[in-house]
Design a protein around this motif. Structure first.
Motif: not given
Length: 444
Positions: A28-31, A135-139, A148-160, A291-294
Protein backbone atom coordinates in the motif's frame (compact mmCIF):
# COMPACT_ATOMS: atom_id res chain seq x y z
CA UNK A 1 3.46 -31.16 29.15
CA UNK A 2 4.42 -31.60 25.53
CA UNK A 3 0.80 -31.33 24.44
CA UNK A 4 0.40 -28.18 26.54
CA UNK A 5 3.44 -26.59 24.91
CA UNK A 6 2.11 -27.46 21.47
CA UNK A 7 -1.28 -25.95 22.28
CA UNK A 8 0.40 -22.81 23.60
CA UNK A 9 2.48 -22.55 20.43
CA UNK A 10 -0.66 -22.78 18.28
CA UNK A 11 -2.40 -20.15 20.41
CA UNK A 12 0.57 -17.80 20.17
CA UNK A 13 0.68 -18.32 16.42
CA UNK A 14 -2.99 -17.41 16.08
CA UNK A 15 -2.56 -14.30 18.21
CA UNK A 16 0.25 -12.96 16.07
CA UNK A 17 -0.63 -10.77 13.13
CA UNK A 18 -0.26 -12.73 9.94
CA UNK A 19 2.66 -11.45 7.83
CA UNK A 20 0.26 -11.06 4.89
CA UNK A 21 -1.09 -7.90 6.50
CA UNK A 22 2.42 -6.50 6.86
CA UNK A 23 3.04 -7.16 3.17
CA UNK A 24 -0.27 -5.47 2.37
CA UNK A 25 0.81 -2.38 4.29
CA UNK A 26 4.15 -2.26 2.47
CA UNK A 27 2.50 -2.72 -0.92
CA UNK A 28 0.00 0.00 0.00
CA UNK A 29 2.88 2.38 0.73
CA UNK A 30 4.33 1.68 -2.71
CA UNK A 31 0.97 2.20 -4.42
CA UNK A 32 0.35 5.43 -2.52
CA UNK A 33 3.76 6.81 -3.50
CA UNK A 34 3.30 5.83 -7.16
CA UNK A 35 -0.25 7.17 -7.16
CA UNK A 36 0.95 10.62 -6.11
CA UNK A 37 2.61 10.99 -9.53
CA UNK A 38 -0.48 10.14 -11.57
CA UNK A 39 -2.59 13.25 -10.90
CA UNK A 40 0.03 15.92 -10.25
CA UNK A 41 0.48 16.78 -13.94
CA UNK A 42 -2.72 18.81 -13.98
CA UNK A 43 -1.58 20.72 -10.90
CA UNK A 44 1.72 21.88 -12.39
CA UNK A 45 0.50 22.56 -15.95
CA UNK A 46 -0.32 26.25 -15.47
CA UNK A 47 2.92 27.05 -13.58
CA UNK A 48 4.92 25.37 -16.34
CA UNK A 49 3.10 27.40 -18.98
CA UNK A 50 3.42 30.71 -17.13
CA UNK A 51 6.85 30.34 -15.53
CA UNK A 52 8.69 28.19 -18.06
CA UNK A 53 6.97 29.45 -21.20
CA UNK A 54 6.11 25.98 -22.49
CA UNK A 55 3.08 25.33 -24.72
CA UNK A 56 0.17 23.32 -23.42
CA UNK A 57 0.52 20.99 -26.38
CA UNK A 58 4.15 20.24 -25.41
CA UNK A 59 3.09 19.40 -21.87
CA UNK A 60 0.23 17.36 -23.29
CA UNK A 61 2.71 15.23 -25.24
CA UNK A 62 4.59 14.41 -22.03
CA UNK A 63 1.36 13.51 -20.24
CA UNK A 64 0.18 11.42 -23.19
CA UNK A 65 3.44 9.42 -23.25
CA UNK A 66 3.19 8.99 -19.48
CA UNK A 67 -0.37 7.67 -19.63
CA UNK A 68 0.40 5.31 -22.51
CA UNK A 69 3.35 3.77 -20.69
CA UNK A 70 1.34 3.62 -17.46
CA UNK A 71 -0.95 1.13 -19.17
CA UNK A 72 1.42 -0.59 -21.59
CA UNK A 73 4.13 -1.40 -19.04
CA UNK A 74 1.79 -3.16 -16.58
CA UNK A 75 1.54 -6.60 -18.26
CA UNK A 76 5.31 -6.76 -18.76
CA UNK A 77 5.92 -5.43 -15.25
CA UNK A 78 4.02 -8.44 -13.97
CA UNK A 79 6.28 -10.76 -16.00
CA UNK A 80 9.35 -9.02 -14.55
CA UNK A 81 8.00 -9.57 -11.05
CA UNK A 82 7.72 -13.26 -11.87
CA UNK A 83 11.35 -13.39 -12.95
CA UNK A 84 13.09 -11.05 -10.50
CA UNK A 85 10.65 -10.95 -7.58
CA UNK A 86 8.20 -8.43 -6.17
CA UNK A 87 10.70 -6.70 -3.92
CA UNK A 88 13.38 -6.06 -6.53
CA UNK A 89 11.02 -4.77 -9.23
CA UNK A 90 9.00 -2.63 -6.80
CA UNK A 91 12.11 -1.08 -5.26
CA UNK A 92 13.56 -0.40 -8.71
CA UNK A 93 10.32 1.23 -9.90
CA UNK A 94 10.16 3.49 -6.84
CA UNK A 95 13.83 4.34 -7.28
CA UNK A 96 13.15 5.28 -10.89
CA UNK A 97 10.39 7.64 -9.74
CA UNK A 98 12.72 9.28 -7.22
CA UNK A 99 15.40 9.73 -9.90
CA UNK A 100 12.78 11.19 -12.24
CA UNK A 101 11.76 13.77 -9.63
CA UNK A 102 15.39 14.82 -9.22
CA UNK A 103 15.91 15.17 -12.96
CA UNK A 104 12.69 17.14 -13.46
CA UNK A 105 13.71 19.63 -10.76
CA UNK A 106 17.38 19.97 -11.63
CA UNK A 107 17.78 19.09 -15.33
CA UNK A 108 14.67 20.12 -17.26
CA UNK A 109 15.56 23.25 -19.27
CA UNK A 110 13.12 22.53 -22.13
CA UNK A 111 9.77 20.88 -22.72
CA UNK A 112 11.57 18.15 -24.68
CA UNK A 113 13.42 17.01 -21.59
CA UNK A 114 10.14 17.09 -19.67
CA UNK A 115 8.74 14.58 -22.17
CA UNK A 116 11.65 12.27 -21.39
CA UNK A 117 11.69 12.66 -17.62
CA UNK A 118 7.93 12.81 -17.03
CA UNK A 119 6.64 10.92 -20.04
CA UNK A 120 9.11 8.04 -20.24
CA UNK A 121 10.69 7.62 -16.81
CA UNK A 122 7.68 8.42 -14.61
CA UNK A 123 5.39 6.54 -17.00
CA UNK A 124 7.60 3.45 -16.72
CA UNK A 125 7.90 3.67 -12.94
CA UNK A 126 4.18 4.10 -12.30
CA UNK A 127 3.35 1.49 -14.95
CA UNK A 128 5.11 -1.15 -12.86
CA UNK A 129 3.02 -0.19 -9.82
CA UNK A 130 -0.57 -0.33 -11.03
CA UNK A 131 -3.23 -2.57 -9.48
CA UNK A 132 -1.60 -5.46 -11.36
CA UNK A 133 1.05 -5.23 -8.64
CA UNK A 134 -1.64 -5.05 -5.95
CA UNK A 135 -3.35 -8.14 -7.35
CA UNK A 136 -0.03 -10.00 -7.40
CA UNK A 137 0.56 -9.24 -3.72
CA UNK A 138 -2.97 -10.27 -2.76
CA UNK A 139 -2.78 -13.53 -4.74
CA UNK A 140 0.58 -14.50 -3.28
CA UNK A 141 -0.28 -13.80 0.35
CA UNK A 142 -4.02 -14.47 0.76
CA UNK A 143 -6.48 -17.30 0.36
CA UNK A 144 -9.09 -15.88 2.71
CA UNK A 145 -10.00 -12.17 2.90
CA UNK A 146 -8.40 -11.53 -0.47
CA UNK A 147 -11.20 -9.09 -1.30
CA UNK A 148 -10.42 -7.00 1.77
CA UNK A 149 -6.72 -6.97 0.89
CA UNK A 150 -7.44 -5.91 -2.67
CA UNK A 151 -9.77 -3.20 -1.39
CA UNK A 152 -7.08 -1.84 0.91
CA UNK A 153 -4.56 -1.73 -1.91
CA UNK A 154 -7.04 -0.06 -4.26
CA UNK A 155 -7.82 2.53 -1.59
CA UNK A 156 -4.11 3.21 -1.12
CA UNK A 157 -3.72 3.91 -4.83
CA UNK A 158 -6.74 6.24 -4.76
CA UNK A 159 -5.37 8.09 -1.73
CA UNK A 160 -2.11 8.60 -3.58
CA UNK A 161 -3.87 9.82 -6.69
CA UNK A 162 -6.35 12.21 -5.15
CA UNK A 163 -6.38 12.54 -1.36
CA UNK A 164 -2.90 14.03 -0.96
CA UNK A 165 -3.36 16.35 -3.95
CA UNK A 166 -4.65 19.25 -1.79
CA UNK A 167 -1.52 18.97 0.35
CA UNK A 168 0.70 19.11 -2.73
CA UNK A 169 -1.32 22.06 -4.01
CA UNK A 170 -0.88 23.94 -0.74
CA UNK A 171 2.83 23.19 -0.84
CA UNK A 172 3.04 24.61 -4.36
CA UNK A 173 1.15 27.74 -3.34
CA UNK A 174 3.73 28.39 -0.63
CA UNK A 175 6.73 27.82 -2.94
CA UNK A 176 6.60 26.90 -6.65
CA UNK A 177 5.97 23.90 -8.93
CA UNK A 178 9.24 22.24 -7.93
CA UNK A 179 8.03 21.58 -4.37
CA UNK A 180 5.24 19.05 -5.10
CA UNK A 181 7.56 17.18 -7.48
CA UNK A 182 10.15 16.99 -4.72
CA UNK A 183 7.51 15.84 -2.23
CA UNK A 184 6.52 12.99 -4.54
CA UNK A 185 10.18 12.05 -4.77
CA UNK A 186 10.46 11.93 -0.99
CA UNK A 187 7.40 9.67 -0.83
CA UNK A 188 8.98 7.37 -3.43
CA UNK A 189 12.27 7.19 -1.52
CA UNK A 190 10.49 6.44 1.75
CA UNK A 191 8.39 3.71 0.18
CA UNK A 192 11.43 2.24 -1.58
CA UNK A 193 13.28 1.93 1.73
CA UNK A 194 10.29 0.25 3.41
CA UNK A 195 9.81 -2.16 0.51
CA UNK A 196 13.51 -3.03 0.27
CA UNK A 197 13.62 -3.83 3.98
CA UNK A 198 10.30 -5.56 4.54
CA UNK A 199 8.56 -6.81 1.37
CA UNK A 200 8.92 -10.50 0.60
CA UNK A 201 8.06 -12.39 -2.58
CA UNK A 202 6.11 -15.24 -1.01
CA UNK A 203 5.04 -16.61 2.41
CA UNK A 204 7.71 -19.29 2.26
CA UNK A 205 10.33 -16.53 2.53
CA UNK A 206 9.21 -15.90 6.12
CA UNK A 207 8.38 -19.50 7.01
CA UNK A 208 4.65 -18.98 6.68
CA UNK A 209 1.77 -19.86 4.39
CA UNK A 210 -0.88 -17.71 2.79
CA UNK A 211 -3.55 -16.31 5.07
CA UNK A 212 -6.30 -18.91 5.37
CA UNK A 213 -4.24 -21.69 3.81
CA UNK A 214 -4.19 -24.93 5.79
CA UNK A 215 -2.34 -27.14 3.31
CA UNK A 216 1.36 -26.62 2.65
CA UNK A 217 1.76 -23.59 0.36
CA UNK A 218 2.35 -24.32 -3.31
CA UNK A 219 4.79 -22.30 -5.29
CA UNK A 220 3.32 -19.20 -6.93
CA UNK A 221 6.29 -18.59 -9.20
CA UNK A 222 6.15 -20.10 -12.67
CA UNK A 223 8.59 -19.98 -15.52
CA UNK A 224 9.31 -16.33 -16.27
CA UNK A 225 9.66 -17.07 -19.97
CA UNK A 226 6.30 -18.82 -19.99
CA UNK A 227 4.68 -15.90 -18.17
CA UNK A 228 5.91 -13.38 -20.73
CA UNK A 229 5.10 -15.66 -23.64
CA UNK A 230 1.61 -16.27 -22.32
CA UNK A 231 1.06 -12.52 -21.93
CA UNK A 232 1.82 -11.96 -25.61
CA UNK A 233 -0.06 -15.07 -26.72
CA UNK A 234 -3.21 -13.93 -24.94
CA UNK A 235 -2.89 -10.57 -26.71
CA UNK A 236 -2.64 -12.26 -30.12
CA UNK A 237 -5.70 -14.37 -29.34
CA UNK A 238 -7.67 -11.35 -28.15
CA UNK A 239 -6.86 -9.38 -31.28
CA UNK A 240 -8.95 -11.89 -33.26
CA UNK A 241 -11.92 -11.62 -30.88
CA UNK A 242 -14.68 -9.13 -31.75
CA UNK A 243 -15.79 -8.76 -28.15
CA UNK A 244 -12.27 -7.87 -27.09
CA UNK A 245 -12.30 -4.96 -29.51
CA UNK A 246 -15.69 -3.79 -28.27
CA UNK A 247 -14.53 -3.87 -24.65
CA UNK A 248 -11.22 -2.27 -25.61
CA UNK A 249 -13.09 0.45 -27.48
CA UNK A 250 -15.28 1.18 -24.47
CA UNK A 251 -12.27 1.29 -22.19
CA UNK A 252 -10.46 3.60 -24.64
CA UNK A 253 -13.40 5.99 -24.32
CA UNK A 254 -13.49 5.36 -20.56
CA UNK A 255 -9.86 6.45 -20.19
CA UNK A 256 -10.46 9.47 -22.39
CA UNK A 257 -13.39 10.64 -20.24
CA UNK A 258 -11.78 9.99 -16.84
CA UNK A 259 -7.99 10.05 -16.59
CA UNK A 260 -7.55 12.01 -19.79
CA UNK A 261 -9.94 14.71 -18.61
CA UNK A 262 -9.81 14.93 -14.83
CA UNK A 263 -6.14 14.12 -14.23
CA UNK A 264 -4.88 16.46 -16.92
CA UNK A 265 -7.41 19.21 -17.53
CA UNK A 266 -9.71 19.79 -14.55
CA UNK A 267 -7.25 21.89 -12.52
CA UNK A 268 -6.20 24.06 -15.51
CA UNK A 269 -9.87 24.49 -16.49
CA UNK A 270 -10.77 25.52 -12.95
CA UNK A 271 -7.88 27.99 -13.03
CA UNK A 272 -9.34 29.49 -16.21
CA UNK A 273 -12.48 30.26 -14.19
CA UNK A 274 -10.49 31.89 -11.41
CA UNK A 275 -10.52 28.97 -8.98
CA UNK A 276 -7.48 28.55 -6.75
CA UNK A 277 -5.42 25.37 -7.38
CA UNK A 278 -5.98 24.29 -3.76
CA UNK A 279 -9.75 24.43 -4.24
CA UNK A 280 -9.55 22.46 -7.49
CA UNK A 281 -7.34 19.85 -5.80
CA UNK A 282 -9.88 19.56 -2.98
CA UNK A 283 -12.58 18.73 -5.52
CA UNK A 284 -10.33 16.08 -7.07
CA UNK A 285 -9.74 14.63 -3.60
CA UNK A 286 -13.52 14.40 -3.21
CA UNK A 287 -13.64 12.55 -6.55
CA UNK A 288 -11.08 10.11 -5.14
CA UNK A 289 -13.01 9.40 -1.97
CA UNK A 290 -16.21 8.86 -3.98
CA UNK A 291 -14.27 6.36 -6.13
CA UNK A 292 -14.21 3.90 -3.25
CA UNK A 293 -17.98 4.09 -2.81
CA UNK A 294 -18.56 3.74 -6.55
CA UNK A 295 -16.31 0.70 -6.93
CA UNK A 296 -17.91 -1.22 -4.06
CA UNK A 297 -21.42 -0.38 -5.26
CA UNK A 298 -20.58 -1.32 -8.86
CA UNK A 299 -19.28 -4.69 -7.68
CA UNK A 300 -22.50 -5.29 -5.73
CA UNK A 301 -24.64 -4.41 -8.76
CA UNK A 302 -22.49 -6.53 -11.09
CA UNK A 303 -23.51 -9.62 -9.11
CA UNK A 304 -27.18 -8.80 -9.69
CA UNK A 305 -27.52 -6.99 -13.04
CA UNK A 306 -26.19 -7.89 -16.48
CA UNK A 307 -22.80 -6.15 -16.76
CA UNK A 308 -23.30 -4.76 -20.27
CA UNK A 309 -26.43 -2.95 -19.06
CA UNK A 310 -24.49 -1.51 -16.15
CA UNK A 311 -21.76 -0.27 -18.47
CA UNK A 312 -24.28 1.45 -20.71
CA UNK A 313 -25.99 3.11 -17.74
CA UNK A 314 -22.70 4.18 -16.13
CA UNK A 315 -21.40 5.75 -19.34
CA UNK A 316 -24.69 7.50 -20.03
CA UNK A 317 -24.86 9.08 -16.57
CA UNK A 318 -21.17 10.00 -16.74
CA UNK A 319 -21.81 11.77 -20.05
CA UNK A 320 -24.70 13.73 -18.58
CA UNK A 321 -22.51 14.68 -15.63
CA UNK A 322 -19.67 15.95 -17.82
CA UNK A 323 -22.14 17.86 -19.96
CA UNK A 324 -23.10 20.02 -16.96
CA UNK A 325 -19.56 21.07 -16.13
CA UNK A 326 -19.25 24.10 -18.48
CA UNK A 327 -22.35 25.60 -16.84
CA UNK A 328 -21.36 25.02 -13.21
CA UNK A 329 -17.58 25.56 -13.17
CA UNK A 330 -16.95 28.78 -11.28
CA UNK A 331 -14.43 30.59 -9.07
CA UNK A 332 -15.17 28.76 -5.84
CA UNK A 333 -16.46 25.47 -4.47
CA UNK A 334 -20.25 25.49 -4.27
CA UNK A 335 -22.98 22.82 -3.95
CA UNK A 336 -23.28 22.12 -7.71
CA UNK A 337 -19.53 21.47 -7.98
CA UNK A 338 -19.59 19.29 -4.87
CA UNK A 339 -22.47 17.31 -6.39
CA UNK A 340 -20.50 16.99 -9.63
CA UNK A 341 -17.38 15.74 -7.81
CA UNK A 342 -19.36 13.12 -5.87
CA UNK A 343 -21.35 11.95 -8.91
CA UNK A 344 -18.33 11.80 -11.19
CA UNK A 345 -16.27 10.08 -8.50
CA UNK A 346 -18.90 7.38 -8.00
CA UNK A 347 -18.88 6.70 -11.75
CA UNK A 348 -15.14 7.19 -12.30
CA UNK A 349 -14.03 3.59 -11.73
CA UNK A 350 -17.48 1.99 -11.56
CA UNK A 351 -16.89 0.58 -15.06
CA UNK A 352 -14.13 -1.72 -13.81
CA UNK A 353 -16.16 -4.45 -11.99
CA UNK A 354 -18.62 -5.09 -14.87
CA UNK A 355 -15.76 -5.07 -17.39
CA UNK A 356 -13.80 -7.61 -15.34
CA UNK A 357 -16.95 -9.74 -15.05
CA UNK A 358 -17.43 -9.71 -18.81
CA UNK A 359 -13.77 -10.58 -19.36
CA UNK A 360 -14.15 -13.52 -16.99
CA UNK A 361 -17.13 -14.76 -18.96
CA UNK A 362 -15.68 -14.24 -22.43
CA UNK A 363 -12.05 -15.24 -21.83
CA UNK A 364 -12.25 -17.74 -18.97
CA UNK A 365 -8.88 -18.59 -17.46
CA UNK A 366 -7.20 -15.87 -19.52
CA UNK A 367 -9.55 -13.16 -18.24
CA UNK A 368 -7.01 -11.39 -16.03
CA UNK A 369 -4.50 -10.99 -18.84
CA UNK A 370 -7.24 -10.03 -21.29
CA UNK A 371 -8.35 -7.29 -18.90
CA UNK A 372 -4.75 -6.15 -18.58
CA UNK A 373 -4.57 -5.60 -22.33
CA UNK A 374 -7.98 -3.93 -22.37
CA UNK A 375 -6.64 -1.58 -19.71
CA UNK A 376 -3.83 -0.62 -22.11
CA UNK A 377 -6.52 0.84 -24.37
CA UNK A 378 -7.85 2.72 -21.36
CA UNK A 379 -4.51 4.47 -21.04
CA UNK A 380 -4.29 5.06 -24.79
CA UNK A 381 -7.61 6.87 -24.56
CA UNK A 382 -6.40 8.83 -21.56
CA UNK A 383 -3.24 9.89 -23.33
CA UNK A 384 -5.11 10.84 -26.50
CA UNK A 385 -7.58 13.04 -24.62
CA UNK A 386 -4.78 14.62 -22.61
CA UNK A 387 -3.08 15.67 -25.83
CA UNK A 388 -6.22 16.61 -27.77
CA UNK A 389 -7.62 18.52 -24.81
CA UNK A 390 -4.46 20.61 -24.61
CA UNK A 391 -4.61 21.33 -28.33
CA UNK A 392 -8.27 22.39 -28.09
CA UNK A 393 -7.55 24.68 -25.14
CA UNK A 394 -4.57 26.19 -26.90
CA UNK A 395 -6.48 26.91 -30.12
CA UNK A 396 -9.91 27.77 -28.71
CA UNK A 397 -8.85 29.47 -25.49
CA UNK A 398 -11.42 27.52 -23.48
CA UNK A 399 -12.09 24.02 -22.18
CA UNK A 400 -15.81 24.12 -23.04
CA UNK A 401 -15.39 22.04 -26.20
CA UNK A 402 -13.29 19.55 -24.25
CA UNK A 403 -16.09 18.84 -21.77
CA UNK A 404 -18.66 18.62 -24.56
CA UNK A 405 -16.43 16.18 -26.44
CA UNK A 406 -16.06 14.08 -23.29
CA UNK A 407 -19.83 13.94 -22.81
CA UNK A 408 -20.29 12.89 -26.43
CA UNK A 409 -17.69 10.11 -26.13
CA UNK A 410 -19.52 8.75 -23.08
CA UNK A 411 -22.72 8.47 -25.11
CA UNK A 412 -20.80 6.59 -27.82
CA UNK A 413 -19.40 4.23 -25.16
CA UNK A 414 -22.91 3.63 -23.78
CA UNK A 415 -24.05 2.64 -27.28
CA UNK A 416 -21.09 0.23 -27.62
CA UNK A 417 -22.05 -1.36 -24.32
CA UNK A 418 -25.32 -2.52 -25.81
CA UNK A 419 -23.60 -4.25 -28.74
CA UNK A 420 -21.21 -6.54 -26.86
CA UNK A 421 -23.76 -9.33 -26.50
CA UNK A 422 -25.62 -10.74 -23.55
CA UNK A 423 -23.95 -13.10 -21.11
CA UNK A 424 -26.38 -15.89 -21.89
CA UNK A 425 -25.65 -15.94 -25.61
CA UNK A 426 -21.88 -15.90 -25.48
CA UNK A 427 -19.76 -18.88 -26.47
CA UNK A 428 -16.59 -18.31 -24.47
CA UNK A 429 -13.52 -18.45 -26.67
CA UNK A 430 -10.40 -19.07 -24.63
CA UNK A 431 -6.82 -19.14 -25.80
CA UNK A 432 -6.16 -22.33 -23.84
CA UNK A 433 -7.97 -25.54 -22.95
CA UNK A 434 -8.80 -24.47 -19.39
CA UNK A 435 -12.48 -24.46 -18.52
CA UNK A 436 -14.18 -21.26 -17.37
CA UNK A 437 -14.39 -22.67 -13.89
CA UNK A 438 -10.63 -22.92 -13.55
CA UNK A 439 -9.25 -20.20 -11.36
CA UNK A 440 -6.63 -18.23 -13.27
CA UNK A 441 -3.19 -18.72 -11.86
CA UNK A 442 -1.48 -15.33 -11.72
CA UNK A 443 1.98 -16.76 -12.11
CA UNK A 444 1.27 -19.77 -14.24
Amino acid sequence: MGELNNDQTVADSRQRTHPAWRMTALAAAALLAAGSYTTIAGLITDPLVMNEGWGRADIGIAIAVNMFLYGAIAPFGAAMMDRYGLRIVTTAALGLLAISSTLIITATPTAGWFVLWWGVLVGTGTGCLTMVFGAAVANRWFVERIGLATGILTAASVVGQFAILPLLSELMSQTDWHAPIAACGVLAIGAAVLVAIGLRDSPSDVGSSRLGETAPPRSVSGSPDNAAARTLRVLLTCLHNRRFWLLAGMFFLCGATTNGLMWSHFTPAAHDHGMAPTAASTLLALVGFANVIGTVAAGWFTDRIEPRILLAVFFLIRGLTLGTLPAILTTHIDPPLIAFAVAFGILDVATVPPTISMCRHYFGADSALAFGWINVFHQLGAGAMSLIGGLIRQSDGSYTLVWIAGATLCIVAAALGGTVGSKESVDCRMSRTDTPGDAPETDR
